[in-house]
Design a protein around this motif. Structure first.
Motif, PDB file in Angstrom:
ATOM      1  N   ASP A   1       0.830  -1.211   0.000  1.00 27.07           N
ATOM      2  CA  ASP A   1       0.000   0.000   0.000  1.00 27.07           C
ATOM      3  C   ASP A   1       0.862   1.258   0.000  1.00 27.07           C
ATOM      4  OD1 ASP A   1      -2.295  -1.513   0.007  1.00 27.07           O
ATOM      5  OD2 ASP A   1      -2.598  -1.401   2.168  1.00 27.07           O
ATOM      6  N   LEU A   2       1.939   1.231   0.770  1.00 31.38           N
ATOM      7  CA  LEU A   2       2.819   2.397   0.829  1.00 31.38           C
ATOM      8  C   LEU A   2       3.536   2.622  -0.505  1.00 31.38           C
ATOM      9  CD1 LEU A   2       4.150   1.993   4.446  1.00 31.38           C
ATOM     10  CD2 LEU A   2       3.296   4.137   3.501  1.00 31.38           C
ATOM     11  N   ALA A   3       3.905   1.548  -1.168  1.00 26.08           N
ATOM     12  CA  ALA A   3       4.539   1.695  -2.484  1.00 26.08           C
ATOM     13  C   ALA A   3       3.575   2.357  -3.469  1.00 26.08           C
ATOM     14  CB  ALA A   3       4.981   0.330  -3.004  1.00 26.08           C
ATOM     15  N   GLU A   4       2.310   1.924  -3.427  1.00 24.26           N
ATOM     16  CA  GLU A   4       1.298   2.530  -4.302  1.00 24.26           C
ATOM     17  C   GLU A   4       1.069   3.989  -3.942  1.00 24.26           C
ATOM     18  OE1 GLU A   4      -3.377   1.832  -5.628  1.00 24.26           O
ATOM     19  OE2 GLU A   4      -2.340   0.343  -4.380  1.00 24.26           O
ATOM     20  N   LEU A   5       1.009   4.261  -2.633  1.00 30.19           N
ATOM     21  CA  LEU A   5       0.815   5.641  -2.186  1.00 30.19           C
ATOM     22  C   LEU A   5       1.977   6.528  -2.629  1.00 30.19           C
ATOM     23  CD1 LEU A   5      -0.809   7.714  -0.534  1.00 30.19           C
ATOM     24  CD2 LEU A   5       0.410   6.906   1.509  1.00 30.19           C
ATOM     25  N   GLY A   6       3.188   5.986  -2.580  1.00 26.02           N
ATOM     26  CA  GLY A   6       4.352   6.756  -3.024  1.00 26.02           C
ATOM     27  C   GLY A   6       4.236   7.181  -4.470  1.00 26.02           C
ATOM     28  N   MET A   7       3.706   6.293  -5.329  1.00 26.24           N
ATOM     29  CA  MET A   7       3.518   6.652  -6.740  1.00 26.24           C
ATOM     30  C   MET A   7       2.464   7.740  -6.899  1.00 26.24           C
ATOM     31  SD  MET A   7       3.873   3.041  -8.822  1.00 26.24           S
ATOM     32  CE  MET A   7       2.618   2.161  -7.880  1.00 26.24           C
ATOM     33  N   VAL A   8       1.388   7.659  -6.105  1.00 23.04           N
ATOM     34  CA  VAL A   8       0.341   8.678  -6.163  1.00 23.04           C
ATOM     35  C   VAL A   8       0.894  10.036  -5.733  1.00 23.04           C
ATOM     36  CG1 VAL A   8      -1.896   9.402  -5.206  1.00 23.04           C
ATOM     37  CG2 VAL A   8      -1.501   6.993  -5.792  1.00 23.04           C
ATOM     38  N   ILE A   9       1.706  10.032  -4.675  1.00 21.27           N
ATOM     39  CA  ILE A   9       2.295  11.285  -4.192  1.00 21.27           C
ATOM     40  C   ILE A   9       3.191  11.909  -5.255  1.00 21.27           C
ATOM     41  CG2 ILE A   9       3.988  12.215  -2.543  1.00 21.27           C
ATOM     42  CD1 ILE A   9       2.762  10.356  -0.418  1.00 21.27           C
ATOM     43  N   ARG A  10       3.985  11.073  -5.917  1.00 16.70           N
ATOM     44  CA  ARG A  10       4.894  11.604  -6.939  1.00 16.70           C
ATOM     45  C   ARG A  10       4.149  12.223  -8.124  1.00 16.70           C
ATOM     46  NH1 ARG A  10       7.939   7.166  -5.146  1.00 16.70           N
ATOM     47  NH2 ARG A  10       7.048   5.750  -6.695  1.00 16.70           N
ATOM     48  N   ARG A  11       2.927  11.738  -8.394  1.00 14.02           N
ATOM     49  CA  ARG A  11       2.145  12.270  -9.511  1.00 14.02           C
ATOM     50  C   ARG A  11       1.272  13.459  -9.124  1.00 14.02           C
ATOM     51  NH1 ARG A  11       1.033   6.605 -10.592  1.00 14.02           N
ATOM     52  NH2 ARG A  11      -1.042   6.915  -9.702  1.00 14.02           N
ATOM     53  N   CYS A  12       1.134  13.693  -7.802  1.00 12.59           N
ATOM     54  CA  CYS A  12       0.203  14.724  -7.335  1.00 12.59           C
ATOM     55  C   CYS A  12       0.731  16.130  -7.649  1.00 12.59           C
ATOM     56  CB  CYS A  12      -0.019  14.570  -5.826  1.00 12.59           C
ATOM     57  SG  CYS A  12      -1.202  15.748  -5.148  1.00 12.59           S
ATOM     58  N   ARG A  13      -0.158  17.004  -8.140  1.00 17.20           N
ATOM     59  CA  ARG A  13       0.217  18.376  -8.467  1.00 17.20           C
ATOM     60  C   ARG A  13      -0.544  19.415  -7.639  1.00 17.20           C
ATOM     61  NH1 ARG A  13       3.589  15.809  -9.969  1.00 17.20           N
ATOM     62  NH2 ARG A  13       4.513  15.543 -12.044  1.00 17.20           N
ATOM     63  N   SER A  14      -1.476  18.961  -6.819  1.00 15.86           N
ATOM     64  CA  SER A  14      -2.264  19.874  -5.985  1.00 15.86           C
ATOM     65  C   SER A  14      -1.675  19.941  -4.582  1.00 15.86           C
ATOM     66  CB  SER A  14      -3.718  19.386  -5.900  1.00 15.86           C
ATOM     67  OG  SER A  14      -4.406  20.009  -4.838  1.00 15.86           O
ATOM     68  N   ALA A  15      -1.388  21.158  -4.103  1.00 12.96           N
ATOM     69  CA  ALA A  15      -0.783  21.315  -2.773  1.00 12.96           C
ATOM     70  C   ALA A  15      -1.687  20.779  -1.675  1.00 12.96           C
ATOM     71  CB  ALA A  15      -0.456  22.786  -2.522  1.00 12.96           C
ATOM     72  N   SER A  16      -2.987  21.060  -1.770  1.00 17.09           N
ATOM     73  CA  SER A  16      -3.908  20.601  -0.722  1.00 17.09           C
ATOM     74  C   SER A  16      -4.043  19.078  -0.744  1.00 17.09           C
ATOM     75  CB  SER A  16      -5.275  21.254  -0.895  1.00 17.09           C
ATOM     76  OG  SER A  16      -5.835  20.931  -2.157  1.00 17.09           O
ATOM     77  N   SER A  17      -4.119  18.504  -1.948  1.00 17.67           N
ATOM     78  CA  SER A  17      -4.191  17.045  -2.050  1.00 17.67           C
ATOM     79  C   SER A  17      -2.896  16.395  -1.558  1.00 17.67           C
ATOM     80  CB  SER A  17      -4.462  16.624  -3.493  1.00 17.67           C
ATOM     81  OG  SER A  17      -5.726  17.070  -3.912  1.00 17.67           O
ATOM     82  N   LEU A  18      -1.773  17.028  -1.885  1.00 16.31           N
ATOM     83  CA  LEU A  18      -0.486  16.484  -1.462  1.00 16.31           C
ATOM     84  C   LEU A  18      -0.390  16.432   0.056  1.00 16.31           C
ATOM     85  CD1 LEU A  18       2.292  15.438  -2.258  1.00 16.31           C
ATOM     86  CD2 LEU A  18       3.100  17.817  -2.290  1.00 16.31           C
ATOM     87  N   ARG A  19      -0.867  17.479   0.725  1.00 17.34           N
ATOM     88  CA  ARG A  19      -0.817  17.495   2.187  1.00 17.34           C
ATOM     89  C   ARG A  19      -1.650  16.350   2.775  1.00 17.34           C
ATOM     90  NH1 ARG A  19       0.897  21.096   5.903  1.00 17.34           N
ATOM     91  NH2 ARG A  19       1.351  22.588   4.257  1.00 17.34           N
ATOM     92  N   ARG A  20      -2.825  16.110   2.166  1.00 11.22           N
ATOM     93  CA  ARG A  20      -3.671  15.013   2.655  1.00 11.22           C
ATOM     94  C   ARG A  20      -3.002  13.659   2.428  1.00 11.22           C
ATOM     95  NH1 ARG A  20      -7.808  18.308   0.461  1.00 11.22           N
ATOM     96  NH2 ARG A  20      -7.871  17.067  -1.470  1.00 11.22           N
ATOM     97  N   LEU A  21      -2.364  13.514   1.268  1.00  6.31           N
ATOM     98  CA  LEU A  21      -1.688  12.258   0.971  1.00  6.31           C
ATOM     99  C   LEU A  21      -0.510  12.015   1.907  1.00  6.31           C
ATOM    100  CD1 LEU A  21      -1.708  12.426  -2.929  1.00  6.31           C
ATOM    101  CD2 LEU A  21      -2.950  10.770  -1.525  1.00  6.31           C
ATOM    102  N   VAL A  22       0.224  13.065   2.226  1.00  4.48           N
ATOM    103  CA  VAL A  22       1.357  12.922   3.146  1.00  4.48           C
ATOM    104  C   VAL A  22       0.860  12.581   4.549  1.00  4.48           C
ATOM    105  CG1 VAL A  22       3.287  14.147   4.219  1.00  4.48           C
ATOM    106  CG2 VAL A  22       2.890  14.378   1.777  1.00  4.48           C
ATOM    107  N   ARG A  23      -0.299  13.122   4.907  1.00  3.30           N
ATOM    108  CA  ARG A  23      -0.905  12.776   6.206  1.00  3.30           C
ATOM    109  C   ARG A  23      -1.206  11.274   6.255  1.00  3.30           C
ATOM    110  NH1 ARG A  23      -6.022  12.216   8.478  1.00  3.30           N
ATOM    111  NH2 ARG A  23      -6.270  13.069  10.584  1.00  3.30           N
ATOM    112  N   VAL A  24      -1.766  10.732   5.166  1.00  4.66           N
ATOM    113  CA  VAL A  24      -2.027   9.297   5.095  1.00  4.66           C
ATOM    114  C   VAL A  24      -0.718   8.513   5.149  1.00  4.66           C
ATOM    115  CG1 VAL A  24      -2.964   7.434   3.656  1.00  4.66           C
ATOM    116  CG2 VAL A  24      -4.195   9.601   3.850  1.00  4.66           C
TER     117      VAL A  24
END
Length: 286
Positions: A15-38
């Motif tokens: 799950d963390l490996a998948e999340l890492g890929m999502v974070i690397r593709r994220c371009r929204s600051a607010s979404s990125l903060r939520r993803l890093v929280r997860v």
């Protein structure tokens, strides 16, 4: 809470490996903060799993990752919870001063709003004081933990890694008083904890029962303690016994009278916790 930690490590890693890929593709600051929280929460779960497995090197690595992600997310409640998991790792690793220090940091992060991290940390701090023989501090901090628990929002009072319940508090209370050799309050806490804790929550269930075995030994009933502890561990699978449950079993052997440690029942119990028959106190974890 009902599945072996080793199984969950594999799934969390994926799950963390998948999340890492999502974070690397994220371009929204607010979404990125939520993803890093997860990411902080999931890294904290990995930290917890390795604490349960008593893998101290892996625990330290994931504690550092969880801290970094929580700081990046800027969420005090998540940071408090992450630090509480780290404090438990220090405690089971025998670093009682480190456990108290990190547990206090976790509590100070959310002084105005009761949080799961704060109550987890307070309960752990109390256990660390008990392991050092400090009755007054143990009672004081247990009182603080109970007060935080009573003030938690209903959604946080849940049997989850991200929640906290009376069953968990009574387990921590039992552990603290067992360490202090205060048999009566420990037994009261164990009675209530076993009433509330489902058998499926195998880690807390087994640890509560091993505390009960410890109290039996402290009361002079070493044979009864070994029988009770053996019944507890034979009710678990090999994977479930790994880590801190086996560690607690070895501590129980160390607490038995020297003259009884060569009894057949003790030799059988040693096999359950993977303790060589000739092991001395110095061979056992603190």
């Amino acid at each position: 809470r009902s599945r072996p930690a080793g199984e969950l490590v594999i799934e969390l890693g994926a799950d963390l490996a998948e999340l890492g890929m999502v974070i690397r593709r994220c371009r929204s600051a607010s979404s990125l903060r939520r993803l890093v929280r997860v990411a902080a929460q999931m890294s904290g779960l990995m930290c917890l799993m390795f604490v349960k497995l008593d893998d101290r090197d892996a625990f330290r690595r994931w504690a550092g990752t969880a801290r970094a992600a929580a700081a990046e997310a800027g969420d005090a409640a998540v940071t408090s919870w992450v630090l509480a998991q780290e404090a438990y790792g220090h405690y089971y690793g025998g670093d009682l001063r480190g456990a108290v220090s990190v547990a206090r940091q976790a509590q100070y992060l959310t002084p105005r709003v009761p949080s799961v991290g704060a109550v987890l940390a307070a309960a752990l701090e109390a256990r660390a004081h008990a392991a050092q023989g400090d009755l007054a501090e143990t009672r004081r901090v247990l009182g603080r933990a109970e007060a935080i628990l009573s003030a938690l929002e209903p959604g946080s009072v849940t049997a989850s890694a991200f929640g906290y319940t009376e069953a968990q508090f009574r387990f921590h209370e039992s552990s603290a008083y067992t360490r202090l050799r205060a048999v009566r309050p420990a037994t009261r806490a164990q009675d209530r904890a076993l009433e509330l804790c489902p058998r499926s929550d195998y880690t807390d269930w087994a640890m509560i029962r091993l505390d009960r075995a410890g109290c039996l030994a402290q009361s002079g009933d070493a044979p009864g303690a070994v029988v009770y502890a053996t019944e507890t561990l034979t009710g678990l699978s090999g994977e479930q016994k790994q880590g801190i449950i086996a560690l607690r079993g070895r501590e129980l052997v160390r607490a038995l009278p020297v003259g009884y440690r060569q009894a057949a029942a003790v030799r059988d119990f040693r096999e359950l916790v993977l303790l060589p028959a000739g092991a001395s106190k110095e061979d056992l974890p603190s």
